[in-house]
Design an enzyme around this catalytic site. Structure first.
Site, PDB file in Angstrom:
ATOM      1  N   ASP A 252      -3.461   9.705   6.410  1.00  0.00           N
ATOM      2  CA  ASP A 252      -4.659   9.864   5.600  1.00  0.00           C
ATOM      3  C   ASP A 252      -4.780   8.665   4.659  1.00  0.00           C
ATOM      4  OD1 ASP A 252      -5.576  12.249   6.652  1.00  0.00           O
ATOM      5  OD2 ASP A 252      -4.348  13.473   5.323  1.00  0.00           O
TER       6      ASP A 252
ATOM      7  N   GLU B 101     -18.857  12.775  18.391  1.00  0.00           N
ATOM      8  CA  GLU B 101     -17.552  12.129  18.543  1.00  0.00           C
ATOM      9  C   GLU B 101     -16.865  12.514  19.857  1.00  0.00           C
ATOM     10  OE1 GLU B 101     -15.931  12.032  14.519  1.00  0.00           O
ATOM     11  OE2 GLU B 101     -13.955  12.037  15.443  1.00  0.00           O
TER      12      GLU B 101
ATOM     13  N   ARG C 217      -1.623  20.021   9.116  1.00  0.00           N
ATOM     14  CA  ARG C 217      -2.627  19.390   8.266  1.00  0.00           C
ATOM     15  C   ARG C 217      -3.643  20.412   7.761  1.00  0.00           C
ATOM     16  NH1 ARG C 217      -3.779  14.131   8.720  1.00  0.00           N
ATOM     17  NH2 ARG C 217      -6.016  14.486   8.733  1.00  0.00           N
TER      18      ARG C 217
ATOM     19  N   ARG D  59     -16.821  16.876  17.642  1.00  0.00           N
ATOM     20  CA  ARG D  59     -17.573  17.230  16.436  1.00  0.00           C
ATOM     21  C   ARG D  59     -18.804  16.344  16.308  1.00  0.00           C
ATOM     22  NH1 ARG D  59     -12.881  15.205  12.099  1.00  0.00           N
ATOM     23  NH2 ARG D  59     -12.848  13.034  12.765  1.00  0.00           N
TER      24      ARG D  59
ATOM     25  N   TYR E 155      -0.087   8.777  11.967  1.00  0.00           N
ATOM     26  CA  TYR E 155      -1.379   9.425  11.691  1.00  0.00           C
ATOM     27  C   TYR E 155      -1.454   9.562  10.171  1.00  0.00           C
ATOM     28  CZ  TYR E 155      -4.800  13.341  12.408  1.00  0.00           C
ATOM     29  OH  TYR E 155      -5.894  14.182  12.434  1.00  0.00           O
TER      30      TYR E 155
ATOM     31  N   ARG F 227      -6.272  30.355   4.866  1.00  0.00           N
ATOM     32  CA  ARG F 227      -6.464  30.997   3.555  1.00  0.00           C
ATOM     33  C   ARG F 227      -6.930  32.434   3.711  1.00  0.00           C
ATOM     34  NH1 ARG F 227      -9.742  26.269   2.146  1.00  0.00           N
ATOM     35  NH2 ARG F 227      -8.335  24.608   1.484  1.00  0.00           N
TER      36      ARG F 227
ATOM     37  N   ARG G 181      -5.462   7.249  21.028  1.00  0.00           N
ATOM     38  CA  ARG G 181      -6.769   7.783  21.390  1.00  0.00           C
ATOM     39  C   ARG G 181      -7.806   6.874  20.744  1.00  0.00           C
ATOM     40  NH1 ARG G 181      -6.896  10.967  25.486  1.00  0.00           N
ATOM     41  NH2 ARG G 181      -8.580  12.305  24.723  1.00  0.00           N
TER      42      ARG G 181
END
Ligand code: UDP
Length: 372
Positions: free
Chosen positions: A351, A301, A170, A278, A349, A174, A246
């Protein structure tokens, strides 16, 4: 007979909208007191901050038809998502890019130099299967240990050797200073939050919405068809056992006197010693609303194994496959008047854009069959 749609989240609302437009009568059953599923947003009463109540949702897609579809329901504002990571007291750029590499190794490498440097760090694993193999093949041990290992163990509760490589795929890597979290051409946020989009999707004379109403699978026979976006194992009353999820605990902090807590929407904490993964500061998801807010709202979180009364968030799919999931999938296949959809119904999972894409497909397939 009407069509039952179970769950008023993204899958349910897209399907209801498409079927209603095609002249089908839809009854939506939603156990919560609001529509929008986990995308639900609302203004915090004290600060005016638009809060992503069930955790952050950032819209991004490379699918033009999905982008055009969702734009029918509200105005989207361009929003390039950026994330930083605090590792051992230092702040780094994410996803791993040239800045991260130079920061971490205290270098001033140019793109080609950094590429060569990372190639030397990376392990030679021809066909990575697990998260750990993928990470080692991708960035090598030092960056894996710093940015991925601790975060992933906290997030998933299992060793990265047991998770599939797809989870890491995911994230981009770069060799330039582009620090946008996503590569997609369309990255945006709904101006007024997600909730009004869902309300508009459902605003059709052919759609009836029942909030705080659970659906009993025994009632399926009273409908032409059922589109079910609840947990796959829940439909079968968990007869083979529970699929692993989870759940997340959000420790919410409202700081009415703090203008800007962390300077960015998301700060990751990959260190294993930090109990949360996070911190999200919700006002930064909607910079155009700054002037209407006072103070700030944070979510810390914490991820843990989902228990029967918790909200299931992330399906835990392991690299070695899942016999239990296959048992439920085989049962689901046998039910001809029920279609299992979305993150919970298909145990994937997903998006948001993929969820919309799949829901549009499911609706189109149903309508094509209904015409025969
Ligand atoms: N991940 C990580 N460190 C980070 C961010 C992500 O190890 O700082 C891993 C982690 O396993 C996570 C996965 O990459 O579950 C996908 O990250 P993403 O940001 O896409 O997760 P989401 O926002 O969907 O929870």
């Amino acid at each position: 007979m009407a069509i039952a749609i179970v769950g008023a989240g993204l899958s349910g609302c897209v399907i209801a909208h498409q079927l209603a437009k095609a002249g089908k009568r839809c009854i939506v059953f939603e156990s919560r007191s609001h529509v929008g599923g986990n995308c639900y947003t609302e203004r915090d009463g004290k600060t005016g901050v638009l809060v992503h109540v069930y955790g952050p949702h950032i819209f991004h897609t490379d699918k033009a038809h999905v982008w055009h579809f969702i734009n029918q329901f509200g105005t989207f504002k361009p929003y390039a998502h950026r994330v930083k990571a605090t590792v051992k007291g230092q702040v780094y750029s994410l996803p791993i890019n040239l800045h991260t590499i130079n920061q971490f190794f205290q270098q001033a490498m140019r793109p080609a130099e950094a590429k060569h440097f990372i190639q030397q760090q990376a392990h030679d694993i021809p066909n990575p299967q697990t998260f750990e193999e993928q990470a080692l093949a991708f960035v090598g041990e030092a960056l894996y240990e710093a940015f991925f290992k601790g975060y992933t163990i906290k997030q998933w509760g299992v060793s990265p050797q047991e998770l599939p490589a797809s989870i890491l795929k995911r994230l981009p890597l770069r060799f330039n200073y582009d620090d946008r979290y996503f590569n997609h051409p369309w990255q945006a946020m709904p101006e007024e939050g997600y909730t009004p989009l869902f309300e508009r999707m459902l605003d059709h004379p052919n759609i009836e919405v029942h909030l705080q109403t659970s659906f009993n699978p025994e009632d399926a026979a009273h409908f032409d068809h059922v589109f079910y976006s609840g947990p796959l194992d829940g439909w079968f009353d968990y007869r083979f056992g529970r699929l692993p999820y989870r759940t997340l605990d959000f420790h919410k902090k409202v700081l009415p006197d703090e203008e800007d807590y962390q300077g960015i929407a998301v700060m990751n904490y990959p260190d294993a010693a930090v109990p949360y993964t996070r911190i999200t500061e919700h006002k930064h998801f909607a910079p155009w609303l700054y002037e209407q807010t006072r103070g700030t709202v944070l979510y810390e979180e914490h991820s843990r194994a989902c228990q029967p009364n918790d909200i299931p968030y992330y399906p835990v799919r392991l690299a070695k496959g899942q016999a239990l999931l296959q048992q439920y999938q085989a049962e689901a296949e046998r039910l001809k008047n029920v279609t299992f959809v979305g993150r919970l119904g298909t145990f994937q999972y997903l998006d948001m854009d993929v969820t919309i894409d799949q829901a549009l497909d499911v609706a189109a397939q149903y309508l094509a069959r209904a015409q025969i």
